[in-house]
Design an enzyme around this catalytic site. Structure first.
Site, PDB file in Angstrom:
ATOM      1  N   HIS A 180       0.835  -1.204   0.000  1.00 42.91           N
ATOM      2  CA  HIS A 180       0.000   0.000   0.000  1.00 42.91           C
ATOM      3  C   HIS A 180       0.875   1.262   0.000  1.00 42.91           C
ATOM      4  CE1 HIS A 180      -3.469  -2.496   0.313  1.00 42.91           C
ATOM      5  NE2 HIS A 180      -3.175  -2.925   1.527  1.00 42.91           N
ATOM      6  N   ASP A 222      -4.603  -8.111  -3.778  1.00 42.19           N
ATOM      7  CA  ASP A 222      -4.998  -7.913  -2.392  1.00 42.19           C
ATOM      8  C   ASP A 222      -6.359  -8.528  -2.056  1.00 42.19           C
ATOM      9  OD1 ASP A 222      -5.071  -7.037   0.223  1.00 42.19           O
ATOM     10  OD2 ASP A 222      -5.143  -4.905  -0.224  1.00 42.19           O
TER      11      ASP A 222
END
Ligand SMILES: [Zn+2]
Length: 446
Positions: free
Chosen positions: A269, A320
């Site tokens: 991220h 993800d």
């Protein structure tokens, strides 16, 4: 027994600015032994690969079980934190068998999308209440077996998870994630071993779930085995605020002090960063793994990918939460999301986005010989059709641009992973992936 094959690619990307025409690729076993461009026609014994051939994609950040949430979290508003409650409800239901079947189907979907290596960030270790299974690594081994049956490589990023938040106890579901302390985590992870097609890496779930001292223990374990080390970092602003209040440093600052950053580390991220965070990540040679389709789905924000690349970080991409599984979409989103945030076009060129989806993603998973079409690399070849409506009319000189900005997973026709064909004519060689997804999700959600 070794098997030799010759492939002749109508068009192939060999890492430069343009695709090459007429590329012959010789393969012996799982490795590419020779590559020649400008070969006008295939030899008699060559397998002809039509369309555009790319190296295999790396999905550097996956939680396989989140696939069962697709399309089930889109009503009622909320935030990352309300989404997380829904994810915990699902996590509470899974057992090793349902988890295995869901993961096999999800990895099958990845194979169909041209993904040949997955980094499975794995934290659902134990049974209800945190009770270990007979084999404490049963679920991790289930992930490795699932990837094997789907025909793709896996790096099991075994995650340490100890706290419910900074200074907070674990809740009932989170107890399934925890080994109690970092030493117990390391002892359990130590019992896992690399094998052909699978590699063991380490993960720090986040600075929410792992205190600084325990981060240092995980980093030391990963360093001793020269293993990849990943961590969720600064996905949400509130995580940064809590970290600053508790430790007087940003999450990257905490990880830096704990000896986590470096060339084997990937920050996942890295959305809400300070200038000092960017300098620390880039200067240490850490990779940044962006997950744009999840980051937009969860309203996380847009990370400073251009600044990170300029500071020295390689970029990688991950699906993800499996909101979609599409490496083209992840790659172009890095550029397109930054266009929206910056008002500028061309912050990431198509070739650098392809490197993130291939070579650099594999490297951060501990597969440095995978992700490029060159002698010595593993024979991972992905072909996409150029006759469909999305790519028809693309000319050879700009076909990479068309692929990055308009192709989807549905354009993937053929996938070869380590010399073995796992997808042909858009179908998996062993799995009926759509049926397995449907059945395993019904089972997991029952
Ligand atoms: Zn994640």
């Amino acid at each position: 027994m070794t098997t030799r094959s010759t492939y002749w690619c109508e068009l192939a990307w060999l890492g430069s600015e343009r695709a090459q025409q007429g590329v012959e690729v010789e393969v012996d076993g799982e490795l590419i032994t020779a590559v020649r461009a400008g070969v006008a026609a295939p030899s008699a014994d060559a397998v002809r690969l039509t369309g555009l051939t790319l190296p295999g994609f790396a999905n550097a950040h996956s939680h396989a079980f989140h696939r069962a949430l697709r399309g089930r979290t889109q009503r009622g508003g909320g935030s990352f934190w309300t989404w997380r409650e829904q994810m915990y409800e699902l996590a509470a239901r899974l057992d090793p068998e349902t988890y295995f079947r869901l993961a096999r189907a999800t990895f099958g979907e990845m194979a169909l999308a041209g993904i040949t290596s997955v980094g499975e960030f794995h934290y659902l270790h134990h049974g209800a209440g945190g009770e270990p299974y007979g084999d404490p690594n049963e679920t991790g081994k289930a992930m490795i077996a699932a990837a094997g049956e789907a025909g793709i490589r896996i790096t099991l990023l075994d995650a340490c998870y100890l706290h419910g938040g900074i200074g907070e106890p674990l809740n009932e579901v989170q107890r399934r994630f925890s080994d109690g302390d970092a030493e117990a985590w390391a002892a359990r992870a130590e019992a896992l071993a690399d094998a052909p097609g699978s590699r063991i890496g380490a993960a720090i779930h986040s600075v929410r779930a792992v205190d600084p001292g325990s981060c240092a223990t995980v980093a030391a374990w990963a360093a001793a085995g020269e293993r990849p080390l990943h961590a969720h970092v600064s996905e949400q602003p509130v995580e940064n605020e809590a970290c600053l209040a508790a430790h007087g440093a940003t999450p990257i600052g905490v990880l830096e002090r704990a000896g986590v950053l470096g060339p084997r580390f990937a920050a996942v991220h890295a959305t809400h960063l300070t200038c000092a965070d960017i300098v620390a990540l880039g200067g240490s040679g850490s990779t940044c793994c962006l997950c744009p389709t999840t980051e937009r789905d969860l309203a996380d924000g847009i990370g400073p990918a251009r600044a990170l690349a300029e500071a020295g970080s390689s970029l990688a991409l991950g699906s993800d939460s499996q909101a979609v599984i599409d490496s083209f979409e992840e790659a172009r989103a890095v550029e397109l999301d930054e266009r929206l945030a910056s008002g500028e076009r061309g912050r990431h060129d198509p070739v650098s986005l392809l490197h993130a989806a291939t070579r650099d993603g594999h490297a951060c998973l501990g597969w440095p010989r995978t992700g490029s079409i060159e002698p010595g690399a593993t024979a991972d070849l992905v072909t996409i059709g150029l006759d469909g409506v999305r790519l028809a009319g693309a000319t050879p000189d700009l076909v990479l641009d068309a692929a990055v900005f308009a192709a989807t997973s549905a354009d993937v026709e053929r996938v070869i992973c380590g010399g073995r064909e796992i997808v042909r004519d858009g179908a998996h060689s062993r799995l009926d992936v759509a049926r397995e997804l449907r059945d395993s999700m019904a089972e997991a959600l029952r």
